[in-house]
Design a protein around this motif. Sequence first.
Motif, PDB file in Angstrom:
ATOM      1  N   UNK A  63      10.217   7.333  -0.698  1.00 18.89           N
ATOM      2  CA  UNK A  63      10.912   8.512  -1.201  1.00 18.89           C
ATOM      3  C   UNK A  63      10.432   9.722  -0.421  1.00 18.89           C
ATOM      4  N   UNK A  64      10.718  10.904  -0.945  1.00 24.67           N
ATOM      5  CA  UNK A  64      10.412  12.133  -0.220  1.00 24.67           C
ATOM      6  C   UNK A  64       8.916  12.394  -0.068  1.00 24.67           C
ATOM      7  N   UNK A  65       8.117  11.754  -0.895  1.00 22.01           N
ATOM      8  CA  UNK A  65       6.683  12.052  -0.917  1.00 22.01           C
ATOM      9  C   UNK A  65       5.795  10.826  -0.779  1.00 22.01           C
ATOM     10  N   UNK A  66       6.350   9.707  -0.318  1.00 21.84           N
ATOM     11  CA  UNK A  66       5.564   8.488  -0.299  1.00 21.84           C
ATOM     12  C   UNK A  66       5.949   7.603   0.874  1.00 21.84           C
ATOM     13  N   UNK A  73       9.265  10.820  10.479  1.00 21.33           N
ATOM     14  CA  UNK A  73      10.249  11.189   9.461  1.00 21.33           C
ATOM     15  C   UNK A  73      11.421  11.965  10.028  1.00 21.33           C
ATOM     16  N   UNK A  74      11.286  12.532  11.210  1.00 24.24           N
ATOM     17  CA  UNK A  74      12.360  13.294  11.825  1.00 24.24           C
ATOM     18  C   UNK A  74      13.504  12.387  12.257  1.00 24.24           C
ATOM     19  N   UNK A  75      13.174  11.295  12.920  1.00 20.19           N
ATOM     20  CA  UNK A  75      14.211  10.407  13.425  1.00 20.19           C
ATOM     21  C   UNK A  75      14.144   8.991  12.866  1.00 20.19           C
ATOM     22  N   UNK A  95       0.828  -1.192   0.000  1.00 17.40           N
ATOM     23  CA  UNK A  95       0.000   0.000   0.000  1.00 17.40           C
ATOM     24  C   UNK A  95       0.869   1.250   0.000  1.00 17.40           C
ATOM     25  N   UNK A  96       0.412   2.266  -0.704  1.00 14.35           N
ATOM     26  CA  UNK A  96       1.169   3.495  -0.847  1.00 14.35           C
ATOM     27  C   UNK A  96       0.350   4.681  -0.368  1.00 14.35           C
ATOM     28  N   UNK A  97       1.010   5.595   0.311  1.00 10.99           N
ATOM     29  CA  UNK A  97       0.417   6.861   0.735  1.00 10.99           C
ATOM     30  C   UNK A  97       1.237   7.981   0.119  1.00 10.99           C
ATOM     31  N   UNK A  98       0.659   8.674  -0.840  1.00  5.10           N
ATOM     32  CA  UNK A  98       1.348   9.748  -1.541  1.00  5.10           C
ATOM     33  C   UNK A  98       0.916  11.097  -0.988  1.00  5.10           C
ATOM     34  N   UNK A  99       1.878  11.957  -0.757  1.00  5.86           N
ATOM     35  CA  UNK A  99       1.597  13.271  -0.202  1.00  5.86           C
ATOM     36  C   UNK A  99       2.730  14.221  -0.557  1.00  5.86           C
ATOM     37  N   UNK A 100       2.523  15.481  -0.255  1.00 12.15           N
ATOM     38  CA  UNK A 100       3.521  16.499  -0.506  1.00 12.15           C
ATOM     39  C   UNK A 100       4.304  16.811   0.757  1.00 12.15           C
TER      40      UNK A 100
END
Length: 127
Positions: free
Chosen positions: A74-77, A53-55, A20-25
């Motif tokens: 990646x940076x957005x998923x 995502x911080x740690x 499953x993927x969650x795509x966001x900005x």
Amino acid sequence: QLQLEESGGGTVHPGGSLRLSCAASRFSLDNYIVAWFRQVPGKKREGISCINSLNGITNYADSSKGRFAISNENKNRVILQIDSLEPEDSATYYCASKRIFAGYTSCPLAIVAFDSWGQGTQVTVSS
């Protein structure tokens, strides 16, 4: 508020796997916690896993340990890998996010901790 979109659901046989993927900005431009929940009709929404995502720390519900894995693709998923699917895993799966700041080390599985939600992707496990 981020715009989130889930994908990757479908119908699979018991023992199969789904990604499953969650795509966001802005997942990498700012700091966020991102979590996956699931819900079946007539029941409360259930937390599965969270990633900070911080740690980079992750958190799993006790019932989700072993077959579920959350990660930043990646940076957005954000990905939720599910292995050895069982009929009891059938549900609508949602991702959620909340912006955080330096020093935030938690990763909760509480609905109230998040302010952005996707529309969900359906997972059906049957023979």
